[in-house]
Write a protein that holds these residues in place. Structure first.
Motif, mmCIF file in Angstrom:
data_model
loop_
_atom_site.group_PDB
_atom_site.id
_atom_site.type_symbol
_atom_site.label_atom_id
_atom_site.label_comp_id
_atom_site.label_asym_id
_atom_site.label_seq_id
_atom_site.Cartn_x
_atom_site.Cartn_y
_atom_site.Cartn_z
ATOM 1 N N LEU A 199 0.798 -1.225 0.000
ATOM 2 C CA LEU A 199 0.000 0.000 0.000
ATOM 3 C C LEU A 199 0.830 1.274 0.000
ATOM 4 O O LEU A 199 0.304 2.357 -0.255
ATOM 5 C CB LEU A 199 -0.935 0.008 1.223
ATOM 6 C CG LEU A 199 -1.973 -1.106 1.261
ATOM 7 C CD1 LEU A 199 -2.705 -1.103 2.598
ATOM 8 C CD2 LEU A 199 -2.944 -0.967 0.107
ATOM 9 N N ARG A 200 2.106 1.149 0.347
ATOM 10 C CA ARG A 200 2.986 2.325 0.476
ATOM 11 C C ARG A 200 2.386 3.329 1.453
ATOM 12 O O ARG A 200 2.302 4.519 1.194
ATOM 13 C CB ARG A 200 3.265 2.958 -0.869
ATOM 14 C CG ARG A 200 3.923 1.995 -1.844
ATOM 15 C CD ARG A 200 4.260 2.646 -3.153
ATOM 16 N NE ARG A 200 4.575 1.680 -4.178
ATOM 17 C CZ ARG A 200 5.778 1.163 -4.393
ATOM 18 N NH1 ARG A 200 6.776 1.510 -3.636
ATOM 19 N NH2 ARG A 200 5.954 0.298 -5.367
ATOM 20 N N ILE A 201 1.951 2.802 2.585
ATOM 21 C CA ILE A 201 1.319 3.564 3.647
ATOM 22 C C ILE A 201 2.355 3.812 4.740
ATOM 23 O O ILE A 201 3.227 2.964 4.977
ATOM 24 C CB ILE A 201 0.088 2.798 4.193
ATOM 25 C CG1 ILE A 201 -0.656 3.576 5.269
ATOM 26 C CG2 ILE A 201 0.461 1.420 4.667
ATOM 27 C CD1 ILE A 201 -1.947 2.891 5.748
ATOM 28 N N SER A 202 2.276 4.939 5.410
ATOM 29 C CA SER A 202 3.219 5.222 6.489
ATOM 30 C C SER A 202 2.997 4.233 7.630
ATOM 31 O O SER A 202 1.885 3.745 7.841
ATOM 32 C CB SER A 202 3.059 6.655 6.999
ATOM 33 O OG SER A 202 1.873 6.773 7.754
ATOM 34 N N SER A 203 4.044 3.948 8.380
ATOM 35 C CA SER A 203 3.921 2.982 9.478
ATOM 36 C C SER A 203 2.966 3.496 10.552
ATOM 37 O O SER A 203 2.204 2.718 11.132
ATOM 38 C CB SER A 203 5.288 2.637 10.072
ATOM 39 O OG SER A 203 5.926 3.788 10.547
ATOM 40 N N SER A 204 2.955 4.799 10.798
ATOM 41 C CA SER A 204 2.047 5.317 11.826
ATOM 42 C C SER A 204 0.589 5.189 11.392
ATOM 43 O O SER A 204 -0.279 4.825 12.193
ATOM 44 C CB SER A 204 2.381 6.766 12.170
ATOM 45 O OG SER A 204 2.233 7.599 11.046
ATOM 46 N N SER A 242 -2.178 2.686 13.174
ATOM 47 C CA SER A 242 -3.454 3.222 13.631
ATOM 48 C C SER A 242 -4.630 2.441 13.038
ATOM 49 O O SER A 242 -5.555 2.047 13.754
ATOM 50 C CB SER A 242 -3.557 4.701 13.249
ATOM 51 O OG SER A 242 -4.843 5.193 13.475
ATOM 52 N N ARG A 243 -4.597 2.205 11.740
ATOM 53 C CA ARG A 243 -5.701 1.509 11.079
ATOM 54 C C ARG A 243 -5.794 0.047 11.522
ATOM 55 O O ARG A 243 -6.888 -0.472 11.730
ATOM 56 C CB ARG A 243 -5.576 1.582 9.552
ATOM 57 C CG ARG A 243 -5.719 2.979 8.990
ATOM 58 C CD ARG A 243 -7.053 3.612 9.393
ATOM 59 N NE ARG A 243 -7.197 4.931 8.869
ATOM 60 C CZ ARG A 243 -7.021 6.049 9.565
ATOM 61 N NH1 ARG A 243 -6.682 5.999 10.832
ATOM 62 N NH2 ARG A 243 -7.186 7.222 9.012
#
Length: 165
Positions: free
Chosen positions: A47-52, A56-57
């Motif tokens: 997803l190339r999503i930030s770790s934070s 959270s999700r």
């Protein structure tokens, strides 16, 4: 200023569902989970999503009972995130959303399609009534208040669709 939420919005099943899974990253995480992803690094890389944001999700999805957090390694402890039965029950919703998106595209421009696992043939999912098998995406089917509806919800649908308030 805090948003004002109407009583019928708080009790509406659609409003409640959107509150749980209507956020962009949440739907994409669930989609990845349906594709077999279970580990933090898999979700993050795909997803190339930030770790934070991912942390959270994932915490929210676990707290809401859609995913279960299970250790798969010790020293250091690492966890995987596995769909619960409750989470798996969202599969038809994800499938329907993807099908709706694809229905607006030329078939040659679809980057993801749903196929029969055995035959590889593309399928065209629709939502039907379990009892009659009739498609429910027509104006023959309408919403109305249910037995547990508040007065506000009953007022919203008063006199509609043959029901008394």
């Amino acid at each position: 200023m805090a948003a004002r939420v109407r009583l019928e919005d708080r009790e509406c099943p659609l409003s409640k569902t959107v509150q749980h899974v209507g956020e962009w990253w949440t739907l994409l995480i669930l989609h990845d989970a349906f594709d077999g992803f279970t580990r933090f690094d898999q979700f993050q890389e795909n997803l190339r999503i930030s770790s934070s944001m991912l942390t959270s999700r994932l915490k929210t999805l676990v707290a809401e009972g859609l995913l279960e957090r299970r250790p798969y390694q010790t020293n250091p402890t690492r966890h995987e995130y596995v769909l619960t039965e409750y989470g798996r029950s969202l599969r038809p919703v994800i499938v329907a959303l993807a099908a709706w998106g694809n229905s607006r595209l030329d078939p040659g421009k679809r980057s993801m399609i749903l196929v029969d696992r055995e035959s590889g043939e593309e399928v065209d999912p629709v939502v039907v009534d379990r009892t009659t098998g009739r498609r429910v995406d027509t104006d023959e089917f309408v919403f109305t208040h249910g037995p547990a509806a508040s007065e506000a919800m009953r007022a919203r649908y008063a006199g509609a669709h043959g029901q008394e308030s």
